[in-house]
Scaffold this motif. Structure first.
Motif, mmCIF file in Angstrom:
data_model
loop_
_atom_site.group_PDB
_atom_site.id
_atom_site.type_symbol
_atom_site.label_atom_id
_atom_site.label_comp_id
_atom_site.label_asym_id
_atom_site.label_seq_id
_atom_site.Cartn_x
_atom_site.Cartn_y
_atom_site.Cartn_z
ATOM 1 N N LEU A 290 0.828 -1.211 0.000
ATOM 2 C CA LEU A 290 0.000 0.000 0.000
ATOM 3 C C LEU A 290 0.861 1.260 0.000
ATOM 4 C CD1 LEU A 290 -2.678 -1.169 2.610
ATOM 5 C CD2 LEU A 290 -3.068 -0.849 0.155
ATOM 6 N N ARG A 291 1.902 1.268 0.822
ATOM 7 C CA ARG A 291 2.777 2.448 0.889
ATOM 8 C C ARG A 291 3.513 2.674 -0.435
ATOM 9 N NH1 ARG A 291 3.912 0.518 6.147
ATOM 10 N NH2 ARG A 291 5.859 -0.437 5.411
ATOM 11 N N ASP A 292 3.845 1.540 -1.098
ATOM 12 C CA ASP A 292 4.562 1.646 -2.376
ATOM 13 C C ASP A 292 3.622 1.862 -3.554
ATOM 14 O OD1 ASP A 292 6.863 1.242 -0.962
ATOM 15 O OD2 ASP A 292 7.120 -0.862 -1.527
ATOM 16 N N GLN A 293 2.303 1.960 -3.257
ATOM 17 C CA GLN A 293 1.298 2.179 -4.307
ATOM 18 C C GLN A 293 1.320 1.075 -5.371
ATOM 19 O OE1 GLN A 293 -1.014 5.188 -4.438
ATOM 20 N NE2 GLN A 293 -0.439 4.700 -2.339
ATOM 21 N N ARG A 294 1.559 -0.163 -4.912
ATOM 22 C CA ARG A 294 1.546 -1.301 -5.837
ATOM 23 C C ARG A 294 0.117 -1.677 -6.157
ATOM 24 N NH1 ARG A 294 6.090 -4.648 -5.074
ATOM 25 N NH2 ARG A 294 5.100 -6.126 -6.529
ATOM 26 N N ASN A 295 -0.127 -2.087 -7.403
ATOM 27 C CA ASN A 295 -1.483 -2.440 -7.827
ATOM 28 C C ASN A 295 -1.583 -3.891 -8.302
ATOM 29 O OD1 ASN A 295 -3.240 -0.073 -7.531
ATOM 30 N ND2 ASN A 295 -1.741 0.908 -8.901
ATOM 31 N N ASP A 296 -0.734 -4.755 -7.782
ATOM 32 C CA ASP A 296 -0.747 -6.168 -8.165
ATOM 33 C C ASP A 296 -1.894 -6.873 -7.442
ATOM 34 O OD1 ASP A 296 -0.262 -8.907 -8.529
ATOM 35 O OD2 ASP A 296 1.905 -8.577 -8.680
ATOM 36 N N ALA A 297 -3.009 -7.070 -8.132
ATOM 37 C CA ALA A 297 -4.217 -7.633 -7.516
ATOM 38 C C ALA A 297 -3.977 -9.032 -6.963
ATOM 39 C CB ALA A 297 -5.357 -7.655 -8.531
ATOM 40 N N SER A 298 -3.169 -9.842 -7.653
ATOM 41 C CA SER A 298 -2.947 -11.227 -7.198
ATOM 42 C C SER A 298 -2.211 -11.254 -5.857
ATOM 43 C CB SER A 298 -2.158 -12.013 -8.248
ATOM 44 O OG SER A 298 -0.893 -11.412 -8.484
ATOM 45 N N LEU A 299 -1.243 -10.334 -5.663
ATOM 46 C CA LEU A 299 -0.537 -10.269 -4.385
ATOM 47 C C LEU A 299 -1.488 -9.865 -3.257
ATOM 48 C CD1 LEU A 299 2.925 -8.593 -5.130
ATOM 49 C CD2 LEU A 299 2.522 -10.886 -4.223
ATOM 50 N N TYR A 300 -2.301 -8.863 -3.518
ATOM 51 C CA TYR A 300 -3.289 -8.450 -2.512
ATOM 52 C C TYR A 300 -4.243 -9.594 -2.183
ATOM 53 C CZ TYR A 300 -1.949 -3.513 -2.736
ATOM 54 O OH TYR A 300 -1.268 -2.321 -2.636
ATOM 55 N N ASP A 301 -4.672 -10.316 -3.208
ATOM 56 C CA ASP A 301 -5.618 -11.419 -2.985
ATOM 57 C C ASP A 301 -5.047 -12.463 -2.028
ATOM 58 O OD1 ASP A 301 -7.503 -10.297 -4.647
ATOM 59 O OD2 ASP A 301 -6.977 -11.533 -6.398
ATOM 60 N N VAL A 302 -3.778 -12.828 -2.258
ATOM 61 C CA VAL A 302 -3.137 -13.848 -1.409
ATOM 62 C C VAL A 302 -3.033 -13.366 0.035
ATOM 63 C CG1 VAL A 302 -0.978 -15.072 -0.943
ATOM 64 C CG2 VAL A 302 -1.859 -14.943 -3.282
ATOM 65 N N LEU A 303 -2.545 -12.135 0.208
ATOM 66 C CA LEU A 303 -2.360 -11.597 1.561
ATOM 67 C C LEU A 303 -3.697 -11.415 2.273
ATOM 68 C CD1 LEU A 303 0.445 -8.982 0.826
ATOM 69 C CD2 LEU A 303 0.690 -11.159 2.030
ATOM 70 N N GLU A 304 -4.705 -10.964 1.557
ATOM 71 C CA GLU A 304 -6.015 -10.748 2.171
ATOM 72 C C GLU A 304 -6.691 -12.066 2.536
ATOM 73 O OE1 GLU A 304 -6.531 -6.557 -0.270
ATOM 74 O OE2 GLU A 304 -7.815 -8.277 -0.779
ATOM 75 N N MET A 305 -6.450 -13.115 1.766
ATOM 76 C CA MET A 305 -6.959 -14.439 2.138
ATOM 77 C C MET A 305 -6.294 -14.922 3.423
ATOM 78 S SD MET A 305 -7.307 -16.445 -1.517
ATOM 79 C CE MET A 305 -7.623 -18.004 -0.676
ATOM 80 N N GLN A 306 -4.979 -14.701 3.524
ATOM 81 C CA GLN A 306 -4.262 -15.098 4.738
ATOM 82 C C GLN A 306 -4.773 -14.313 5.947
ATOM 83 O OE1 GLN A 306 -0.124 -14.465 3.851
ATOM 84 N NE2 GLN A 306 0.053 -16.292 2.569
ATOM 85 N N MET A 307 -4.922 -13.004 5.769
ATOM 86 C CA MET A 307 -5.423 -12.178 6.871
ATOM 87 C C MET A 307 -6.830 -12.592 7.267
ATOM 88 S SD MET A 307 -3.995 -8.402 5.749
ATOM 89 C CE MET A 307 -4.897 -7.551 7.064
ATOM 90 N N GLY A 308 -7.646 -12.937 6.299
ATOM 91 C CA GLY A 308 -9.009 -13.368 6.594
ATOM 92 C C GLY A 308 -9.054 -14.664 7.371
ATOM 93 N N ALA A 309 -8.246 -15.651 6.939
ATOM 94 C CA ALA A 309 -8.251 -16.964 7.599
ATOM 95 C C ALA A 309 -7.672 -16.880 9.015
ATOM 96 C CB ALA A 309 -7.456 -17.968 6.762
ATOM 97 N N TYR A 310 -6.490 -16.271 9.142
ATOM 98 C CA TYR A 310 -5.864 -16.162 10.462
ATOM 99 C C TYR A 310 -6.657 -15.205 11.364
ATOM 100 C CZ TYR A 310 -1.795 -18.619 8.580
ATOM 101 O OH TYR A 310 -0.957 -19.560 8.018
ATOM 102 N N GLY A 311 -7.187 -14.142 10.778
ATOM 103 C CA GLY A 311 -7.955 -13.180 11.556
ATOM 104 C C GLY A 311 -9.196 -13.791 12.166
ATOM 105 N N ARG A 312 -9.880 -14.661 11.411
ATOM 106 C CA ARG A 312 -11.079 -15.329 11.937
ATOM 107 C C ARG A 312 -10.721 -16.193 13.134
ATOM 108 N NH1 ARG A 312 -16.212 -14.885 12.711
ATOM 109 N NH2 ARG A 312 -16.189 -13.766 10.723
ATOM 110 N N GLN A 313 -9.621 -16.944 13.071
ATOM 111 C CA GLN A 313 -9.202 -17.795 14.191
ATOM 112 C C GLN A 313 -8.888 -16.943 15.425
ATOM 113 O OE1 GLN A 313 -5.954 -20.349 12.862
ATOM 114 N NE2 GLN A 313 -6.944 -20.625 10.872
ATOM 115 N N ILE A 314 -8.180 -15.850 15.211
ATOM 116 C CA ILE A 314 -7.818 -14.966 16.323
ATOM 117 C C ILE A 314 -9.063 -14.353 16.942
ATOM 118 C CG2 ILE A 314 -6.632 -12.802 16.900
ATOM 119 C CD1 ILE A 314 -4.645 -13.567 14.567
ATOM 120 N N TYR A 315 -9.950 -13.859 16.098
ATOM 121 C CA TYR A 315 -11.192 -13.220 16.559
ATOM 122 C C TYR A 315 -12.017 -14.173 17.426
ATOM 123 C CZ TYR A 315 -16.107 -11.795 16.149
ATOM 124 O OH TYR A 315 -17.420 -11.491 16.412
#
Length: 335
Positions: A132-157
């Motif tokens: 985000l800080r580097d203003q990257r627009n690679d959708a596939s990279l965001y998709d992977v990271l957001e899936m990880q955050m979603g899965a791990y975040g649900r367990q933590i929550y």
């Protein structure tokens, strides 16, 4: 004089960090290149030797029985511990990160998968924030990271919510024992995940986050609402009420951890009687004098409080005087 430093050393050997969040470099005495901590524990009938060396500009070294850990996270939970100190006021007055850290520290001591999820979530959000800080627009990279955050975040929550629900009744019980006033205390976990799946929320907020330069959604934004008689205690609580609230909360933490682990946590009480009336002091002395606790370390500048605690406990004890960083044994009693 060094009383808090002594307790912080015990805390450090359990959590690999200081209770007061002091950087490791500040723990080394001026003019020296390293400091060493070493503790010997009678743990479930066997001795555990825990060693830590901190060197300027180098990675700290942690060893259990002379074998070095590959990762410090492997050590968390071996030596369960609860500390009550004046620094706990940050839980009420400080930001949400203080309250999340409190919850994470409790769960991580008995739940290795939770600690793993927390580490992985933090890695993913750091990587997403760099994009985000580097203003990257690679959708596939965001998709992977957001899936990880979603899965791990649900367990933590889910585990954070379950902990808060477990703490509330015990918390109220201890609070009523201490203050006997009819006041009710509460905790409420607040999270963006009640709005739905985190992965989807992150996807929808991606354009906004690119403008902001950081991730605006996720469990790193969660908070715990602390209430007294259904009002935010940070707004209405007196010094005595705040301190009573925090002591009751930490004792509830102890009860929860004792029910989860194979051994009772060590309890550290650092100068906890200041700002409390005589009645509340007596109640706390009666509580810690019971047999529900294991080893306790207590510091105070008021000798009369310590003497009354020792009388109430009717157990083995050693009394030390700390002066100018030197610890001197004054008396020992064996029952």
């Amino acid at each position: 004089m060094g009383k808090t430093n002594l307790l912080d050393a015990i805390y450090y050997l359990s959590f690999c960090k200081s209770h007061i969040h002091a950087p490791d470099g500040r723990l080394i005495r001026n003019g020296e290149e390293l400091c060493v901590l070493q503790g010997f524990y009678d743990y479930e009938g066997k001795e555990e030797d825990v060693f830590c060396a901190i060197r300027r500009g180098q990675r700290k070294q942690f060893k259990r029985n002379k074998k070095e850990y590959e990762r410090l996270s492997e050590h968390i939970g071996l030596l369960p511990l609860v500390m009550i100190s004046p620094a706990d006021s940050d839980l009420i007055r400080g930001g949400s990160d203080e309250r999340r850290r409190f919850v994470d520290m409790i769960i991580s001591q008995h739940d290795k998968p939770y600690l793993h999820s927390l580490i992985q979530y933090n890695k993913a959000i750091m990587q997403r924030n760099v994009l985000l800080r580097d203003q990257r627009n690679d959708a596939s990279l965001y998709d992977v990271l957001e899936m990880q955050m979603g899965a791990y975040g649900r367990q933590i929550y889910e585990k954070r919510v379950a902990l808060v629900e477990r703490l509330i009744p015990v918390f109220n019980e201890y609070h009523s024992m201490i203050c006997n006033s009819g006041e009710t205390v509460g905790l409420r976990y607040i999270s963006q995940l009640v709005k739905g799946d985190l992965t989807e929320q992150l996807g929808r907020s991606r354009a906004k986050d690119l403008l902001l330069g950081y991730s605006s959604m996720g469990i790193h934004k969660d908070d715990i609402e602390m209430t007294l008689d259904e009002q935010l205690i940070r707004r209405i609580g007196s010094q005595g009420q705040n301190k009573t609230y925090l002591i009751a909360l930490k004792l509830a933490q102890f009860a929860y951890m004792a029910s989860k682990g194979v051994t009772k946590p060590i309890l550290l009480l650092d100068d906890i009687f200041d700002k409390l009336d005589v009645e509340r002091v007596e109640k706390i002395i009666g509580l810690v004098g019971g047999d529900r606790f294991g080893q306790i370390f207590i510091t105070d500048t008021n000798r009369k409080y310590l003497d009354r605690i020792l009388e109430a406990m009717e157990q083995d004890y050693s009394l030390f005087k700390v002066e100018q960083g030197e610890v001197r044994l004054m008396e020992t009693k064996t029952t």
